[in-house]
Motif scaffolding. Structure first.
Motif, PDB file in Angstrom:
ATOM      1  N   LEU A  60     -48.037  29.050 -11.536  1.00  0.00           N
ATOM      2  CA  LEU A  60     -48.136  28.772 -12.863  1.00  0.00           C
ATOM      3  C   LEU A  60     -49.066  29.365 -13.642  1.00  0.00           C
ATOM      4  N   VAL A  61     -50.050  29.205 -13.048  1.00  0.00           N
ATOM      5  CA  VAL A  61     -51.392  29.821 -13.713  1.00  0.00           C
ATOM      6  C   VAL A  61     -51.442  30.951 -13.849  1.00  0.00           C
ATOM      7  N   GLU A  62     -51.054  31.803 -12.553  1.00  0.00           N
ATOM      8  CA  GLU A  62     -50.857  33.120 -12.467  1.00  0.00           C
ATOM      9  C   GLU A  62     -49.829  33.855 -13.270  1.00  0.00           C
ATOM     10  N   GLN A  63     -48.946  32.980 -13.541  1.00  0.00           N
ATOM     11  CA  GLN A  63     -47.673  33.500 -14.643  1.00  0.00           C
ATOM     12  C   GLN A  63     -48.010  33.275 -15.989  1.00  0.00           C
ATOM     13  N   GLY A  64     -49.416  32.814 -16.388  1.00  0.00           N
ATOM     14  CA  GLY A  64     -49.918  32.685 -17.749  1.00  0.00           C
ATOM     15  C   GLY A  64     -49.977  31.325 -18.377  1.00  0.00           C
TER      16      GLY A  64
ATOM     17  N   VAL B 104     -54.625  26.273 -17.783  1.00  0.00           N
ATOM     18  CA  VAL B 104     -54.989  25.457 -16.467  1.00  0.00           C
ATOM     19  C   VAL B 104     -54.742  23.864 -16.896  1.00  0.00           C
ATOM     20  N   ALA B 105     -54.957  23.679 -18.364  1.00  0.00           N
ATOM     21  CA  ALA B 105     -54.651  22.398 -18.598  1.00  0.00           C
ATOM     22  C   ALA B 105     -53.091  21.927 -18.506  1.00  0.00           C
ATOM     23  N   ASP B 106     -52.205  22.658 -19.027  1.00  0.00           N
ATOM     24  CA  ASP B 106     -50.968  22.540 -18.983  1.00  0.00           C
ATOM     25  C   ASP B 106     -50.511  22.376 -17.270  1.00  0.00           C
TER      26      ASP B 106
ATOM     27  N   ILE C 135     -47.648  21.183  -3.892  1.00  0.00           N
ATOM     28  CA  ILE C 135     -47.941  20.894  -5.314  1.00  0.00           C
ATOM     29  C   ILE C 135     -49.002  21.809  -5.800  1.00  0.00           C
ATOM     30  N   TYR C 136     -50.421  22.069  -5.080  1.00  0.00           N
ATOM     31  CA  TYR C 136     -51.364  22.864  -5.417  1.00  0.00           C
ATOM     32  C   TYR C 136     -50.985  24.444  -5.554  1.00  0.00           C
ATOM     33  N   SER C 137     -50.138  24.908  -4.500  1.00  0.00           N
ATOM     34  CA  SER C 137     -50.006  26.037  -4.732  1.00  0.00           C
ATOM     35  C   SER C 137     -49.074  26.593  -5.666  1.00  0.00           C
ATOM     36  N   ARG C 138     -47.859  25.599  -5.961  1.00  0.00           N
ATOM     37  CA  ARG C 138     -47.135  25.874  -7.029  1.00  0.00           C
ATOM     38  C   ARG C 138     -47.723  25.828  -8.515  1.00  0.00           C
TER      39      ARG C 138
END
Length: 371
Positions: free
Chosen positions: A190-194, A197-199, A183-186
């Motif tokens: 998502l953050v790397e993809q833009g 952090v909140a979403d 769950i964490y790595s996924r």
């Protein structure tokens, strides 16, 4: 002086568990002359219904302490550059080393499972430990394991449950369950993809409920309520999730195994039972595992168990493979792109990594015993 390292990264795992591949170039320390020849021979040993294949490295001289190299995720064999580099490093410091092909890879028999039952992986590793401990060149009272990433989970089990294991070196082994690590790595992807952090945190909330439901078949009502809320969120369409959460009965056999067997491993109750010396190494810029949560879980478990010889080393600027990382954190997706394109970026190993490992190891277990 920093040690140069070439990174080969393969992310071929069910649920974004990384396999970090690297080549170390390090000078040998005291114990084995630089011109001494390390004996190398192919070996086979049995684990359950499978014959596993490996390579045994033996320094010259008398009876030596020994290390078994434990794989991270993925289909990498004993010749994988990270594992071979670690084996060469330890052999040059006077340790016999066993590298082996994971079940179902290379020359090893059996079925390969991407996200395995970690206790089944530990059973294969236990067979490897018994094999090397029985070699005439090995001092069976000084046999340990070095494991990275997924191999760190396996190292925990062996340290707690295998009497033949006398020490554990754990590199980036999560202190949380496979469910939480995935769950964490996924979320980091998502953050790397833009995604903000909140979403990403909202996605984590929903995904954790979904995966816990898949694991236990409980909590369906709460999941449906939160899923309805999630459909109103701006990120929902991006996730390409269905309008209603899939039922647990719709899971494939492989998916059931992933959630109910692989993800069910809980490190805390295992780690607290480890009584042998442990060296735990974590990188502050690792995005593959939740490092603060891992540190807290490990500290609590080791304290509860009362192990008197635990060293947890935190390298603030290191990533998952102990590489020095420029910027705020290591990149998961860009390294995957490098692998897919065939380009292999160079990076530097954290300058304190090799001295830390070798210093800890030699102080406790170094030196040969004359026959």
């Amino acid at each position: 002086m920093r040690r140069s390292l070439t990174l080969l990264l393969m992310l071929i795992c069910f649920g974004s568990c990384p396999a970090v591949l690297a080549r170390q170039h390090v000078a040998p320390h005291a114990g084995v002359p630089t011109d001494a020849k390390i004996a190398e021979r192919p070996v086979r040993f049995s684990s359950g219904d499978a014959k596993l294949a490996g390579t045994l490295l033996v320094p010259p001289g008398g009876r030596h302490p020994a290390i078994v190299i434990l794989h991270g995720s993925g289909k990498a064999t004993r010749d994988f550059v990270l594992y071979r580099a670690a084996g060469d490093l330890f052999a040059r410091h006077g340790f016999a080393v066993l590298l082996f092909d994971k079940r179902g890879t290379g020359e090893s028999e059996g079925a390969y499972v991407e996200a395995p039952d970690l206790r089944a992986s530990a059973a294969d590793a236990r067979a490897a430990i018994a094999f090397i401990a029985a070699q005439p060149e090995v001092d069976a009272s000084r046999v340990g394991v070095w494991g990275i990433s997924q191999g760190g989970w396996v190292a925990q089990i062996l340290g707690a449950e295998c009497p033949d294991v006398k020490f554990v070196i754990n590199v980036s082994g999560p202190g949380v369950s496979p469910l939480e690590q995935n769950i964490y790595s996924r979320s980091m992807e998502l953050v790397e993809q833009g995604m903000s952090v909140a979403d990403a945190a909202e996605v984590v909330r929903v995904r954790r409920l979904l995966w816990n439901y898949y694991q236990t078949e409980r909590g369906r009502t709460e999941l449906e309520h939160v899923w309805t809320w999630a459909r109103s969120r701006p990120w929902f369409a991006r996730m390409k999730w269905p309008d209603a959460p899939p039922m647990a009965s719709e899971l494939t056999e492989d998916q059931r195994f992933f959630y109910r067997v692989h993800c069910a491993y809980e490190p805390a109750s295992v780690v607290e039972r480890i009584k042998v010396p442990v060296l735990y190494l974590l990188g502050g810029k690792d995005r593959h595992i939740p490092v603060p949560e891992t540190q807290a879980a490990l500290a609590a478990a080791f304290a509860k168990g009362g192990n008197p010889d635990v060293t947890i080393r935190f390298f603030p600027n290191a990533g998952h493979g102990m590489q020095t990382v420029e910027g705020a954190a290591e990149c998961i997706s860009c390294m995957e792109k490098h692998h897919e394109s065939g380009t292999m970026p160079a990076f530097e190993l954290d300058p304190d990594y090799v001295p830390t490992v070798i210093g800890w190891l030699m102080k406790r277990f170094g030196g040969e015993v004359r026959k």
